[in-house]
Design a protein around this motif. Structure first.
Motif, PDB file in Angstrom:
ATOM      1  N   THR A 112       0.815  -1.211   0.000  1.00  0.00           N
ATOM      2  CA  THR A 112       0.000   0.000   0.000  1.00  0.00           C
ATOM      3  C   THR A 112       0.855   1.269   0.000  1.00  0.00           C
ATOM      4  O   THR A 112       0.471   2.271  -0.584  1.00  0.00           O
ATOM      5  CB  THR A 112      -0.899   0.018   1.262  1.00  0.00           C
ATOM      6  OG1 THR A 112      -1.606  -1.212   1.348  1.00  0.00           O
ATOM      7  CG2 THR A 112      -1.888   1.153   1.223  1.00  0.00           C
ATOM      8  N   LEU A 113       2.004   1.206   0.667  1.00  0.00           N
ATOM      9  CA  LEU A 113       2.860   2.379   0.865  1.00  0.00           C
ATOM     10  C   LEU A 113       4.244   2.148   0.266  1.00  0.00           C
ATOM     11  O   LEU A 113       4.756   1.029   0.298  1.00  0.00           O
ATOM     12  CB  LEU A 113       3.010   2.671   2.368  1.00  0.00           C
ATOM     13  CG  LEU A 113       1.713   2.951   3.127  1.00  0.00           C
ATOM     14  CD1 LEU A 113       1.964   2.893   4.625  1.00  0.00           C
ATOM     15  CD2 LEU A 113       1.150   4.298   2.728  1.00  0.00           C
ATOM     16  N   GLU A 114       4.836   3.204  -0.241  1.00  0.00           N
ATOM     17  CA  GLU A 114       6.214   3.157  -0.743  1.00  0.00           C
ATOM     18  C   GLU A 114       7.176   3.047   0.442  1.00  0.00           C
ATOM     19  O   GLU A 114       6.825   3.418   1.561  1.00  0.00           O
ATOM     20  CB  GLU A 114       6.528   4.446  -1.523  1.00  0.00           C
ATOM     21  CG  GLU A 114       5.693   4.636  -2.779  1.00  0.00           C
ATOM     22  CD  GLU A 114       6.010   3.613  -3.842  1.00  0.00           C
ATOM     23  OE1 GLU A 114       7.188   3.250  -3.998  1.00  0.00           O
ATOM     24  OE2 GLU A 114       5.061   3.166  -4.509  1.00  0.00           O
ATOM     25  N   PRO A 115       8.408   2.554   0.213  1.00  0.00           N
ATOM     26  CA  PRO A 115       9.393   2.560   1.302  1.00  0.00           C
ATOM     27  C   PRO A 115       9.566   3.981   1.853  1.00  0.00           C
ATOM     28  O   PRO A 115       9.519   4.955   1.103  1.00  0.00           O
ATOM     29  CB  PRO A 115      10.671   2.067   0.628  1.00  0.00           C
ATOM     30  CG  PRO A 115      10.185   1.235  -0.517  1.00  0.00           C
ATOM     31  CD  PRO A 115       8.933   1.933  -0.997  1.00  0.00           C
ATOM     32  N   GLY A 116       9.731   4.084   3.155  1.00  0.00           N
ATOM     33  CA  GLY A 116       9.897   5.379   3.806  1.00  0.00           C
ATOM     34  C   GLY A 116       9.335   5.333   5.205  1.00  0.00           C
ATOM     35  O   GLY A 116       8.936   4.279   5.695  1.00  0.00           O
TER      36      GLY A 116
END
Length: 122
Positions: A83-87
């Motif tokens: 769901t989310l990009e790395p970070g």
């Protein structure tokens, strides 16, 4: 008497204690890989209650994941890396219990939330 109380950001404190200058909340950051599974559960003890999760990015207010109604004793698997990009993210996990009314519909009750700092690694 002098004291210092240090707790993580998920600690549920009474408002008067949360305002005390001797209490310091520090962020708890959970680091996970891109394929890590997070179980969002509805405990078996909840018997008749169904539970729904909404997960928001606290910085943007954007809804990043939500579940359908989860029966007691069951769970939904969420893979944040899908769901989310790395970070790094500060996420608000909103838990909304639902209880059946006489017509067979479900009524949302008081909701609780937890804020989590999450780092998704490459």
């Amino acid at each position: 008497m002098t004291y210092r109380l240090i707790c993580d950001s998920c600690t549920d404190l009474p408002s008067e204690l949360g305002a005390d200058p001797h209490v310091k909340k520090v962020p708890l950051t959970i680091q996970i890989g891109p394929e890590t599974v997070v179980q969002l559960d509805n405990r078996e003890e909840n018997i008749d209650f169904l539970l729904r999760y909404e997960i928001y990015d606290t910085g943007t207010g954007e809804l990043v994941f939500e579940t359908d109604l989860i029966p007691s004793g069951q769970h939904i698997d969420w893979v944040p890396g899908e769901t989310l990009e790395p970070g790094e993210y500060t996420l608000n996990f909103l838990q909304i219990p639902y209880y059946p009314d006489p017509s067979g519909e479900y009524v949302a009750l008081t909701q609780g939330s937890n804020q989590v700092n999450l780092a998704i690694l490459d």
